[in-house]
Design an enzyme around this catalytic site. Structure first.
Site, PDB file in Angstrom:
ATOM      1  N   CYS A   1      -3.336  -3.758   4.413  1.00 10.23           N
ATOM      2  CA  CYS A   1      -2.443  -4.840   5.346  1.00 10.23           C
ATOM      3  C   CYS A   1      -2.708  -6.168   4.677  1.00 10.23           C
ATOM      4  O   CYS A   1      -2.013  -7.112   5.009  1.00 10.23           O
ATOM      5  CB  CYS A   1      -2.638  -4.808   6.545  1.00 10.23           C
ATOM      6  SG  CYS A   1      -1.826  -3.060   7.179  1.00 10.23           S
TER       7      CYS A   1
ATOM      8  N   HIS B   1      -2.032 -10.129  12.557  1.00  9.32           N
ATOM      9  CA  HIS B   1      -1.417  -9.145  11.902  1.00  9.32           C
ATOM     10  C   HIS B   1      -1.062  -8.045  13.009  1.00  9.32           C
ATOM     11  O   HIS B   1      -1.807  -7.872  14.065  1.00  9.32           O
ATOM     12  CB  HIS B   1      -2.684  -8.369  10.957  1.00  9.32           C
ATOM     13  CG  HIS B   1      -2.102  -7.007  10.679  1.00  9.32           C
ATOM     14  ND1 HIS B   1      -0.958  -6.543  10.049  1.00  9.32           N
ATOM     15  CD2 HIS B   1      -3.027  -5.887  10.768  1.00  9.32           C
ATOM     16  CE1 HIS B   1      -0.947  -5.241   9.813  1.00  9.32           C
ATOM     17  NE2 HIS B   1      -2.399  -4.899  10.501  1.00  9.32           N
TER      18      HIS B   1
ATOM     19  N   GLU C   1       0.828  -1.308  -0.054  1.00 12.70           N
ATOM     20  CA  GLU C   1       0.078  -0.086   0.055  1.00 12.70           C
ATOM     21  C   GLU C   1       0.974   1.312  -0.065  1.00 12.70           C
ATOM     22  O   GLU C   1       0.567   2.396   0.397  1.00 12.70           O
ATOM     23  CB  GLU C   1      -0.778   0.096   1.206  1.00 12.70           C
ATOM     24  CG  GLU C   1      -0.402  -0.387   2.615  1.00 12.70           C
ATOM     25  CD  GLU C   1      -1.389  -0.304   3.649  1.00 12.70           C
ATOM     26  OE1 GLU C   1      -2.280   0.712   3.901  1.00 12.70           O
ATOM     27  OE2 GLU C   1      -1.416  -1.366   4.203  1.00 12.70           O
TER      28      GLU C   1
HETATM   29  P1  HMG Z   1      -3.831   6.603  21.311  1.00 10.69           P
HETATM   30  O1  HMG Z   1      -5.659   7.435  21.196  1.00 10.69           O
HETATM   31  O2  HMG Z   1      -2.720   7.666  21.498  1.00 10.69           O
HETATM   32  O3  HMG Z   1      -3.683   5.639  22.485  1.00 10.69           O
HETATM   33  O4  HMG Z   1      -3.923   5.775  20.027  1.00 10.69           O
HETATM   34  P2  HMG Z   1      -4.718   5.361  23.669  1.00 10.69           P
HETATM   35  O5  HMG Z   1      -5.029   6.532  24.636  1.00 10.69           O
HETATM   36  O6  HMG Z   1      -5.930   4.429  22.949  1.00 10.69           O
HETATM   37  O7  HMG Z   1      -3.450   4.413  24.693  1.00 10.69           O
HETATM   38  C1  HMG Z   1      -3.086   3.314  23.904  1.00 10.69           C
HETATM   39  C2  HMG Z   1      -2.979   2.471  25.308  1.00 10.69           C
HETATM   40  O8  HMG Z   1      -1.829   2.797  26.007  1.00 10.69           O
HETATM   41  C3  HMG Z   1      -4.248   2.274  26.041  1.00 10.69           C
HETATM   42  O9  HMG Z   1      -4.086   0.850  26.530  1.00 10.69           O
HETATM   43  C4  HMG Z   1      -3.751   2.925  27.041  1.00 10.69           C
HETATM   44  O10 HMG Z   1      -4.628   2.628  28.484  1.00 10.69           O
HETATM   45  C5  HMG Z   1      -2.459   2.617  27.401  1.00 10.69           C
HETATM   46  P3  HMG Z   1      -5.307  -0.102  25.991  1.00 10.69           P
HETATM   47  O11 HMG Z   1      -6.552   0.453  26.793  1.00 10.69           O
HETATM   48  O12 HMG Z   1      -5.517   0.003  24.279  1.00 10.69           O
HETATM   49  O13 HMG Z   1      -5.027  -1.661  26.389  1.00 10.69           O
HETATM   50  N1  HMG Z   1      -1.589   3.707  28.051  1.00 10.69           N
HETATM   51  C6  HMG Z   1      -0.712   3.316  28.942  1.00 10.69           C
HETATM   52  N2  HMG Z   1      -0.074   2.268  29.325  1.00 10.69           N
HETATM   53  C7  HMG Z   1       1.161   2.393  30.379  1.00 10.69           C
HETATM   54  N3  HMG Z   1       1.475   3.504  30.819  1.00 10.69           N
HETATM   55  C8  HMG Z   1       0.539   4.685  30.370  1.00 10.69           C
HETATM   56  C9  HMG Z   1      -0.235   4.846  29.463  1.00 10.69           C
HETATM   57  N4  HMG Z   1      -0.977   5.853  29.172  1.00 10.69           N
HETATM   58  C10 HMG Z   1      -1.925   4.919  28.098  1.00 10.69           C
HETATM   59  N5  HMG Z   1       1.322   5.781  30.987  1.00 10.69           N
HETATM   60  C11 HMG Z   1      -3.696   4.220  18.373  1.00 10.69           C
HETATM   61  C12 HMG Z   1      -3.602   4.496  19.912  1.00 10.69           C
HETATM   62  C13 HMG Z   1      -3.543   2.690  18.224  1.00 10.69           C
HETATM   63  C14 HMG Z   1      -5.344   4.361  18.144  1.00 10.69           C
HETATM   64  C15 HMG Z   1      -3.070   5.031  17.584  1.00 10.69           C
HETATM   65  O14 HMG Z   1      -1.763   4.803  17.519  1.00 10.69           O
HETATM   66  C16 HMG Z   1      -3.354   4.800  16.035  1.00 10.69           C
HETATM   67  O15 HMG Z   1      -4.356   5.574  15.461  1.00 10.69           O
HETATM   68  N6  HMG Z   1      -2.484   4.032  15.303  1.00 10.69           N
HETATM   69  C17 HMG Z   1      -2.973   3.667  13.757  1.00 10.69           C
HETATM   70  C18 HMG Z   1      -4.194   2.913  13.416  1.00 10.69           C
HETATM   71  C19 HMG Z   1      -3.740   1.385  13.867  1.00 10.69           C
HETATM   72  O16 HMG Z   1      -2.880   0.863  14.251  1.00 10.69           O
HETATM   73  N7  HMG Z   1      -5.036   0.765  14.315  1.00 10.69           N
HETATM   74  C20 HMG Z   1      -4.906  -0.684  14.296  1.00 10.69           C
HETATM   75  C21 HMG Z   1      -5.872  -1.681  14.092  1.00 10.69           C
HETATM   76  S1  HMG Z   1      -6.222  -1.274  12.069  1.00 10.69           S
HETATM   77  C22 HMG Z   1      -4.990  -2.253  11.543  1.00 10.69           C
HETATM   78  O17 HMG Z   1      -4.332  -2.935  12.157  1.00 10.69           O
HETATM   79  C23 HMG Z   1      -4.752  -1.905  10.090  1.00 10.69           C
HETATM   80  C24 HMG Z   1      -3.374  -1.246   9.619  1.00 10.69           C
HETATM   81  O18 HMG Z   1      -2.368  -1.768  10.031  1.00 10.69           O
HETATM   82  C25 HMG Z   1      -3.470  -0.616   8.348  1.00 10.69           C
HETATM   83  C26 HMG Z   1      -3.795  -1.437   7.110  1.00 10.69           C
HETATM   84  O19 HMG Z   1      -4.691  -2.451   7.180  1.00 10.69           O
HETATM   85  O20 HMG Z   1      -3.324  -1.107   6.045  1.00 10.69           O
HETATM   86  C27 HMG Z   1      -3.449  -0.034  10.794  1.00 10.69           C
END
Ligand code: HMG
Length: 388
Positions: free
Chosen positions: A110, A232, A79
């Site tokens: 992906c 994945h 991609e």
């Molecule tokens: P965010 O909003 O910054 O993070 O984005 P958050 O607030 O959801 O926190 C993440 C985790 O950290 C949470 O844990 C928090 O509790 C924890 P969870 O509830 O998820 O278990 N946390 C802490 N832990 C320890 N100490 C601390 C602390 N503070 C918070 N102090 C997000 C996270 C992944 C959404 C963002 O990085 C993002 O948008 N990433 C891109 C999208 C993505 O990867 N999506 C995954 C599913 S889609 C997919 O897999 C397809 C893809 O590969 C693309 C394709 O297919 O081509 C993306």
């Protein structure tokens, strides 16, 4: 006749960013990245590495005198394509010295490499004397100081698919779930992906549960039939969230084993980041190159997810000589030899762009020691080189 993965190769660029450093620069608690997201480092691609060069670099590891002449199909899942018309697979074919393969590029986020693997399975079923080369190669970009920034990465995984494979024989039953959803996408005009972060993670889990339920219904198998489940991995916490939803189906002892195998499957991703199409296969490779518990005959589950979205759960059986097909020491050495970037170097490298107006540009190659590189562009054409 058994068909599956005969060999698997890995490439990632030789520069990375430490994510504790990134957290400090962004004013975030480092534990959020290393524990909450589950990432320690991410590979950063220089301008001299794109989806074509990384694909060729990974594929060089799996081509040899025995399989080179029988590659009848070459599929590049990406991609991060470099052209709207011409398939990156054709550049890769030339850079590898291959000829007259059915060479093309597949796109579905992906899922692209899995689409390639399944197409290769059908191709080898129809042409058992031929082999397929399937590559997933990507640069994951979300942008500086965005929530997705910590889930970037770069790299490629290449697989030879053949009859009588030496690594993993794929089993025929697979479960698919697909729907038109808007969780992650990148319009043609954008260099960075847009993601509805939380929504995408929820959809990933729902799609996993749908394929797992379908697979169980189709086959009558249960979680006890698996020695490891691989996922994945957009970041390593993601697969764990999905795994945890089905762990209660296993005994306590099985749960402990599946969690141990899961951790082994995340070790490369922790250092490389999301490589989109290759990410599932990076996890699979990490499992095989870190676990001492797997033996021939073990069944491994693989969960592929591509935003947009499509998911597929499929399985394979480890083959008697599978350890001989691995190059764990080389891959670990490749990671250990990488250079850590400073924050300014990372931001400069992230923002560096090739000209889009046809002007000539030569890339500074001093820091890139990869065998296949992009040297520059001239009159809108990319100039690739194999240097070793
Ligand atoms: P965010 O909003 O910054 O993070 O984005 P958050 O607030 O959801 O926190 C993440 C985790 O950290 C949470 O844990 C928090 O509790 C924890 P969870 O509830 O998820 O278990 N946390 C802490 N832990 C320890 N100490 C601390 C602390 N503070 C918070 N102090 C997000 C996270 C992944 C959404 C963002 O990085 C993002 O948008 N990433 C891109 C999208 C993505 O990867 N999506 C995954 C599913 S889609 C997919 O897999 C397809 C893809 O590969 C693309 C394709 O297919 O081509 C993306």
């Amino acid at each position: 006749m058994q068909i599956g993965i005969d060999k698997i190769g890995l490439f990632t660029p030789n520069t990375y960013l430490d994510l504790v450093m990134l957290a400090n620069a962004r004013g975030v608690d480092p534990d959020k990245y290393t524990i909450g997201i589950g990432q320690d480092q991410m590979a950063i691609a220089p301008l001299s590495q794109d989806s074509v060069t990384m694909a060729a670099n990974a594929a060089r590891e799996v081509l040899d005198d025995d399989n080179r002449d029988s590659i009848g199909l070459l599929i590049l899942g990406t991609e991060s394509g470099i052209d709207q018309s011409k398939a990156g697979a054709l550049y890769v074919q030339r850079l590898l010295g291959l000829k007259n393969a059915r060479a093309f590029e597949i796109k579905e986020a992906c899922y692209g490499a899995t689409a390639g693997l399944m197409t290769a399975y059908d191709f080898v079923t129809a042409h058992p004397n031929q082999k397929a080369l399937v590559i997933g190669s990507d640069i994951a970009r979300y942008g500086l100081d965005t929530p997705g920034e910590v889930t970037q990465g770069a790299g490629a995984v290449a697989m030879i698919v053949s009859a009588a494979p030496h690594l993993l024989a794929l089993e025929p039953a697979t479960a698919i779930h697909s729907d038109d959803i808007q969780d992650f996408w990148r319009p043609n005009y954008s260099k960075e992906a847009f993601a509805r972060g939380k929504y995408s993670t929820e959809q990933y889990i729902e799609f996993f549960q749908a394929t797992w339920a379908d697979y169980r219904a189709q086959t009558g198998r249960t979680i006890s039939d698996f020695k490891a489940l691989t996922f994945h991995l957009p970041y390593t916490k993601m697969g764990l969230k999905a795994l945890r939803t089905i762990l209660p189906e296993a005994t306590e002892a099985e749960q402990a084993q599946l969690l141990d195998r899961y951790q082994e499957s995340t070790l490369y991703s922790r250092q490389i980041g999301n490589i989109y199409t290759g990410a599932l296969y990076l996890g699979f490779l990490s499992l095989l190159e870190h676990s001492t518990q797997l033996v021939a005959g073990d069944r491994i589950g693989l969960f592929s997810y591509g935003s947009g979205a499509i998911s597929e759960f499929f399985t394979g059986i480890l083959q008697p000589s599978f350890e001989k097909q691995l190059a764990g020491a080389d891959h670990k050495a490749m990671l250990a030899a990488r250079r850590q970037l400073t924050m300014p170097e990372y931001e400069n490298q992230f923002q560096a762009e090739l000209p889009e107006d046809g002007s000539e540009y030569e890339i500074d190659l001093a820091m890139d020691n990869a065998p296949v590189i992009l040297k520059g562009v001239k009159e809108h054409e990319r100039n690739y080189q194999v240097r070793i």
